[in-house]
Design a protein around this motif. Sequence first.
Motif, PDB file in Angstrom:
ATOM      1  N   LEU A 128     -11.954   6.057   5.807  1.00 28.24           N
ATOM      2  CA  LEU A 128     -10.716   5.142   6.142  1.00 28.24           C
ATOM      3  C   LEU A 128     -11.092   3.683   6.673  1.00 28.24           C
ATOM      4  O   LEU A 128     -10.022   3.004   6.371  1.00 28.24           O
ATOM      5  N   HIS A 129     -12.576   3.639   6.687  1.00 28.12           N
ATOM      6  CA  HIS A 129     -12.879   2.616   7.253  1.00 28.12           C
ATOM      7  C   HIS A 129     -13.513   1.492   6.215  1.00 28.12           C
ATOM      8  O   HIS A 129     -13.868   0.204   6.435  1.00 28.12           O
ATOM      9  N   SER A 130     -13.842   2.074   4.863  1.00 32.54           N
ATOM     10  CA  SER A 130     -14.296   1.345   3.983  1.00 32.54           C
ATOM     11  C   SER A 130     -13.493   0.175   3.569  1.00 32.54           C
ATOM     12  O   SER A 130     -12.318  -0.073   3.793  1.00 32.54           O
ATOM     13  N   LYS A 131     -14.101  -0.818   3.083  1.00 30.08           N
ATOM     14  CA  LYS A 131     -13.417  -2.316   2.556  1.00 30.08           C
ATOM     15  C   LYS A 131     -12.293  -1.558   1.540  1.00 30.08           C
ATOM     16  O   LYS A 131     -11.352  -2.201   1.446  1.00 30.08           O
ATOM     17  N   GLN A 135      -8.319  -2.436   2.155  1.00 27.56           N
ATOM     18  CA  GLN A 135      -7.375  -3.151   1.097  1.00 27.56           C
ATOM     19  C   GLN A 135      -6.316  -2.391   0.420  1.00 27.56           C
ATOM     20  O   GLN A 135      -5.392  -2.794   0.527  1.00 27.56           O
ATOM     21  N   TYR A 136      -6.647  -1.130   0.254  1.00 29.18           N
ATOM     22  CA  TYR A 136      -5.554  -0.070  -0.408  1.00 29.18           C
ATOM     23  C   TYR A 136      -4.348  -0.186   0.696  1.00 29.18           C
ATOM     24  O   TYR A 136      -3.215  -0.142   0.360  1.00 29.18           O
ATOM     25  N   ILE A 137      -4.781   0.288   1.871  1.00 27.96           N
ATOM     26  CA  ILE A 137      -3.608   0.259   2.919  1.00 27.96           C
ATOM     27  C   ILE A 137      -2.929  -1.124   3.216  1.00 27.96           C
ATOM     28  O   ILE A 137      -1.722  -1.036   3.362  1.00 27.96           O
ATOM     29  N   ARG A 138      -3.679  -1.992   3.149  1.00 26.00           N
ATOM     30  CA  ARG A 138      -3.086  -3.431   3.164  1.00 26.00           C
ATOM     31  C   ARG A 138      -2.069  -3.569   1.995  1.00 26.00           C
ATOM     32  O   ARG A 138      -0.891  -3.933   2.337  1.00 26.00           O
ATOM     33  N   GLU A 139      -2.479  -3.220   0.918  1.00 28.78           N
ATOM     34  CA  GLU A 139      -1.316  -3.611  -0.326  1.00 28.78           C
ATOM     35  C   GLU A 139      -0.055  -2.478  -0.263  1.00 28.78           C
ATOM     36  O   GLU A 139       0.774  -3.083  -0.362  1.00 28.78           O
ATOM     37  N   GLN A 140      -0.457  -1.297   0.102  1.00 26.51           N
ATOM     38  CA  GLN A 140       0.604  -0.496   0.484  1.00 26.51           C
ATOM     39  C   GLN A 140       1.688  -0.951   1.642  1.00 26.51           C
ATOM     40  O   GLN A 140       2.711  -0.710   1.419  1.00 26.51           O
ATOM     41  N   VAL A 141       0.975  -1.339   2.589  1.00 29.33           N
ATOM     42  CA  VAL A 141       1.913  -1.746   3.909  1.00 29.33           C
ATOM     43  C   VAL A 141       2.690  -2.810   3.480  1.00 29.33           C
ATOM     44  O   VAL A 141       4.017  -3.037   3.674  1.00 29.33           O
ATOM     45  N   MET A 142       2.107  -3.758   2.631  1.00 31.95           N
ATOM     46  CA  MET A 142       2.910  -4.868   2.268  1.00 31.95           C
ATOM     47  C   MET A 142       4.247  -4.467   1.498  1.00 31.95           C
ATOM     48  O   MET A 142       5.284  -4.817   1.424  1.00 31.95           O
ATOM     49  N   GLN A 143       3.897  -3.575   0.274  1.00 31.48           N
ATOM     50  CA  GLN A 143       4.964  -2.894  -0.578  1.00 31.48           C
ATOM     51  C   GLN A 143       5.969  -2.340   0.421  1.00 31.48           C
ATOM     52  O   GLN A 143       7.227  -2.530  -0.037  1.00 31.48           O
TER      53      GLN A 143
END
Length: 155
Positions: A128-131, A135-143
Amino acid sequence: MQWHKKDMDQYLQAKEYIDTIVMTLAPFQFSNDQELIKLTYQEELLHIFAAEITRELSGRTVQIPAYHYLKNSDKEIEISRMNEWIADCKKQPFAHFFILTFDAAWKKHEKALDGNLLWLPSVQLGDLHSKEMQQYIREQVMQISELIQSYWQNE
């Protein structure tokens, strides 16, 4: 805002501006060794998503405690209980209620819910702490944030 005393103190002072609830919907099944790691990982990830969405949309959202259910439970009973949670929250009043889940089985029950179900495709187990995961979390959160904002615009 999170489900913490400090945040709830703040909510009480500004509740006329906060109109959206974010809740995670997570299956629990300790009796199945095959599912145990996957379900705990998904719950951790859901919590991260909800916290990040709440942070991204701060000023209008509150994240309430996760709703847990047994993986093989009767969905009709769970729907009734969840709708009680939603009805209680709407007494504040909240105009929008979003339920985040990785469990695709809820898609066929979403019309019976008094909130908006946001189903997320499940993710392979990983750090869960990998780059890459960050990045995946950030993209999903934005969507997801954009989707929630579209509900606000359609008021």
